[in-house]
Design a protein around this motif. Structure first.
Motif, PDB file in Angstrom:
ATOM      1  N   VAL A  29      59.852  34.088  -3.433  1.00 46.38           N
ATOM      2  CA  VAL A  29      59.035  35.103  -2.755  1.00 46.38           C
ATOM      3  C   VAL A  29      58.189  35.866  -3.764  1.00 46.38           C
ATOM      4  O   VAL A  29      56.992  36.101  -3.538  1.00 46.38           O
ATOM      5  N   LEU A  30      58.788  36.256  -4.874  1.00 51.29           N
ATOM      6  CA  LEU A  30      58.039  36.982  -5.902  1.00 51.29           C
ATOM      7  C   LEU A  30      56.920  36.112  -6.472  1.00 51.29           C
ATOM      8  O   LEU A  30      55.802  36.588  -6.706  1.00 51.29           O
ATOM      9  N   PHE A  31      57.221  34.831  -6.684  1.00 47.87           N
ATOM     10  CA  PHE A  31      56.198  33.918  -7.197  1.00 47.87           C
ATOM     11  C   PHE A  31      55.077  33.728  -6.178  1.00 47.87           C
ATOM     12  O   PHE A  31      53.893  33.749  -6.531  1.00 47.87           O
ATOM     13  N   THR A  32      55.455  33.560  -4.910  1.00 46.14           N
ATOM     14  CA  THR A  32      54.453  33.387  -3.857  1.00 46.14           C
ATOM     15  C   THR A  32      53.582  34.628  -3.710  1.00 46.14           C
ATOM     16  O   THR A  32      52.362  34.528  -3.520  1.00 46.14           O
ATOM     17  N   ASN A  33      54.193  35.801  -3.803  1.00 42.32           N
ATOM     18  CA  ASN A  33      53.429  37.045  -3.712  1.00 42.32           C
ATOM     19  C   ASN A  33      52.449  37.177  -4.876  1.00 42.32           C
ATOM     20  O   ASN A  33      51.322  37.661  -4.699  1.00 42.32           O
ATOM     21  N   TYR A  34      52.889  36.737  -6.060  1.00 40.10           N
ATOM     22  CA  TYR A  34      51.981  36.794  -7.210  1.00 40.10           C
ATOM     23  C   TYR A  34      50.795  35.846  -6.999  1.00 40.10           C
ATOM     24  O   TYR A  34      49.648  36.198  -7.316  1.00 40.10           O
ATOM     25  N   MET A  35      51.063  34.659  -6.461  1.00 42.31           N
ATOM     26  CA  MET A  35      49.986  33.711  -6.197  1.00 42.31           C
ATOM     27  C   MET A  35      49.038  34.255  -5.119  1.00 42.31           C
ATOM     28  O   MET A  35      47.819  34.080  -5.216  1.00 42.31           O
ATOM     29  N   SER A  36      49.596  34.932  -4.110  1.00 42.88           N
ATOM     30  CA  SER A  36      48.756  35.541  -3.075  1.00 42.88           C
ATOM     31  C   SER A  36      47.902  36.655  -3.671  1.00 42.88           C
ATOM     32  O   SER A  36      46.728  36.816  -3.310  1.00 42.88           O
ATOM     33  N   PHE A  37      48.490  37.423  -4.586  1.00 47.05           N
ATOM     34  CA  PHE A  37      47.772  38.495  -5.274  1.00 47.05           C
ATOM     35  C   PHE A  37      46.622  37.931  -6.091  1.00 47.05           C
ATOM     36  O   PHE A  37      45.489  38.451  -6.052  1.00 47.05           O
ATOM     37  N   ASP A  38      46.883  36.838  -6.805  1.00 49.23           N
ATOM     38  CA  ASP A  38      45.850  36.206  -7.620  1.00 49.23           C
ATOM     39  C   ASP A  38      44.732  35.642  -6.745  1.00 49.23           C
ATOM     40  O   ASP A  38      43.539  35.788  -7.061  1.00 49.23           O
ATOM     41  N   GLU A  39      45.100  35.010  -5.636  1.00 51.82           N
ATOM     42  CA  GLU A  39      44.103  34.443  -4.721  1.00 51.82           C
ATOM     43  C   GLU A  39      43.280  35.543  -4.062  1.00 51.82           C
ATOM     44  O   GLU A  39      42.061  35.409  -3.898  1.00 51.82           O
ATOM     45  N   TYR A  40      43.948  36.640  -3.709  1.00 52.78           N
ATOM     46  CA  TYR A  40      43.256  37.770  -3.083  1.00 52.78           C
ATOM     47  C   TYR A  40      42.219  38.357  -4.038  1.00 52.78           C
ATOM     48  O   TYR A  40      41.087  38.664  -3.644  1.00 52.78           O
ATOM     49  N   ASN A  41      42.589  38.516  -5.308  1.00 57.84           N
ATOM     50  CA  ASN A  41      41.653  39.056  -6.297  1.00 57.84           C
ATOM     51  C   ASN A  41      40.472  38.121  -6.491  1.00 57.84           C
ATOM     52  O   ASN A  41      39.326  38.567  -6.637  1.00 57.84           O
ATOM     53  N   ALA A  42      40.736  36.814  -6.502  1.00 62.04           N
ATOM     54  CA  ALA A  42      39.655  35.842  -6.671  1.00 62.04           C
ATOM     55  C   ALA A  42      38.683  35.899  -5.488  1.00 62.04           C
ATOM     56  O   ALA A  42      37.458  35.851  -5.673  1.00 62.04           O
ATOM     57  N   GLU A  43      39.220  36.016  -4.273  1.00 63.82           N
ATOM     58  CA  GLU A  43      38.363  36.096  -3.084  1.00 63.82           C
ATOM     59  C   GLU A  43      37.574  37.397  -3.061  1.00 63.82           C
ATOM     60  O   GLU A  43      36.414  37.425  -2.640  1.00 63.82           O
ATOM     61  N   THR A  44      38.203  38.477  -3.532  1.00 65.56           N
ATOM     62  CA  THR A  44      37.511  39.764  -3.586  1.00 65.56           C
ATOM     63  C   THR A  44      36.349  39.727  -4.564  1.00 65.56           C
ATOM     64  O   THR A  44      35.252  40.237  -4.280  1.00 65.56           O
ATOM     65  N   GLU A  45      36.578  39.122  -5.745  1.00 68.04           N
ATOM     66  CA  GLU A  45      35.513  39.001  -6.737  1.00 68.04           C
ATOM     67  C   GLU A  45      34.388  38.112  -6.216  1.00 68.04           C
ATOM     68  O   GLU A  45      33.209  38.385  -6.433  1.00 68.04           O
ATOM     69  N   ALA A  46      34.767  37.041  -5.494  1.00 67.55           N
ATOM     70  CA  ALA A  46      33.756  36.147  -4.942  1.00 67.55           C
ATOM     71  C   ALA A  46      32.914  36.858  -3.897  1.00 67.55           C
ATOM     72  O   ALA A  46      31.709  36.628  -3.786  1.00 67.55           O
ATOM     73  N   MET A  47      33.542  37.721  -3.125  1.00 68.25           N
ATOM     74  CA  MET A  47      32.825  38.462  -2.088  1.00 68.25           C
ATOM     75  C   MET A  47      31.844  39.451  -2.713  1.00 68.25           C
ATOM     76  O   MET A  47      30.750  39.677  -2.184  1.00 68.25           O
ATOM     77  N   LYS A  48      32.213  40.011  -3.857  1.00 69.92           N
ATOM     78  CA  LYS A  48      31.333  40.974  -4.523  1.00 69.92           C
ATOM     79  C   LYS A  48      30.095  40.292  -5.072  1.00 69.92           C
ATOM     80  O   LYS A  48      29.000  40.861  -5.052  1.00 69.92           O
TER      81      LYS A  48
END
Length: 288
Positions: A29-48
């Motif tokens: 779960v901790l690993f999956t949450n970290y991967m979700s966090f990393d993906e979320y940041n990447a999508e946020t940067e792409a949106m900007k």
């Protein structure tokens, strides 16, 4: 009956696999949450950098609320890039993808067959008038483990939100508690079905294979065949998966309506009653 429940709960808390599976779940779960966090940041940067393209890509990837689940385990945050991620978002992403159900299912099969395969059940089955009580006691222990796992998982999501994202937001608390309750009922029903399957088959391999296939949506081909058969009978909008426990776990939306709640409770109750009745009948007549 109370003594049988105490015995099964005691056995559950003294089963090594319960703690091993829980520790593995915590790590995953901790690993999956970290991967979700990393993906979320990447999508946020792409949106900007490309707001229009990012918005279209994100919308297309999410699909509708009742979209047919993909094969395998899929954990995707429902949060729009740029918005604050809530505990509810993290909880929904993991539970909707049946990620947590997989770990509980593995323990359920191991626990349900432990006394049957070791022969310990012979010491208790001969001392009770109605063996259905033994099956019921197993389900109580499994339900307790399921609820305990979901609570621990929620705590992990709280910690992950605070550590990874740097803030703690629950989202809509009322909707979160309602969703938690419905998913707890559905998960308990799913584990009761697996307990019944384990008691009937008395095979860890077959029972666990079925549990894993259900969690990873590998039975979708079978559901598709059933859909075609029923649709040929004139029910064109029928979807068999929407009438199963695992289907409901995946397809219940974050913003539930009264119809969603009612259908989930009815399906959970129907599968629970049928599973207990079938397992109790087989176990009562079987020579242990």
């Amino acid at each position: 009956m109370l003594n049988m429940i105490k015995m099964e709960v005691y056995r559950m808390f003294h089963t090594k696999s319960a703690y091993i599976i829980m520790l593995v779940m915590v790590f995953c779960v901790l690993f999956t949450n970290y991967m979700s966090f990393d993906e979320y940041n990447a999508e946020t940067e792409a949106m900007k950098t490309a707001p229009v393209n990012a918005e279209v890509s994100y919308t297309d990837s999410q699909g509708g609320e009742n979209e047919t689940p993909n094969l395998g385990l899929t954990v995707t945050l429902p949060t729009t890039p740029g918005e604050r991620v809530t505990v509810y978002d993290l909880f929904f992403a993991n539970v909707q993808g049946k990620f947590i159900a997989l770990f509980i299912a593995i323990f359920t099969v191991i626990f349900s067959n432990a006394d049957l395969n070791s022969g310990f059940v012979k010491n208790t089955a001969g001392q009770v008038r109605n063996r259905f009580g033994l099956v019921a006691a197993k389900t109580v222990a499994v339900v307790l483990y399921t609820i305990l796992t979901l609570v621990i998982f929620t705590i992990l999501e709280v910690i992950s939100a605070r550590v990874l994202f740097g803030y703690l937001e629950w989202g809509n608390v009322g909707e979160f508690l309602s969703y938690f309750g419905i998913q707890a009922v559905l998960h308990c029903a799913f584990m009761i079905v697996l307990t019944a399957v384990s008691v009937i088959l008395r095979s860890n391999v077959l029972s666990m294979l079925l549990g894993v296939c259900l969690c990873m949506n590998l039975t979708m081909m079978l559901y598709g065949m059933v859909n075609l058969l029923i649709q040929k009978l004139g029910f064109e909008s029928f979807d068999f998966m929407a009438h199963t426990v695992t289907g409901k776990i995946s397809m219940i939306p974050m913003e539930m309506s009264g119809a969603d709640v009612r259908s989930a409770l009815i399906i959970a109750a129907a599968f629970t009653v049928c599973a207990l009745a079938l397992a109790g009948t087989v176990f009562q007549k079987r020579d242990v």
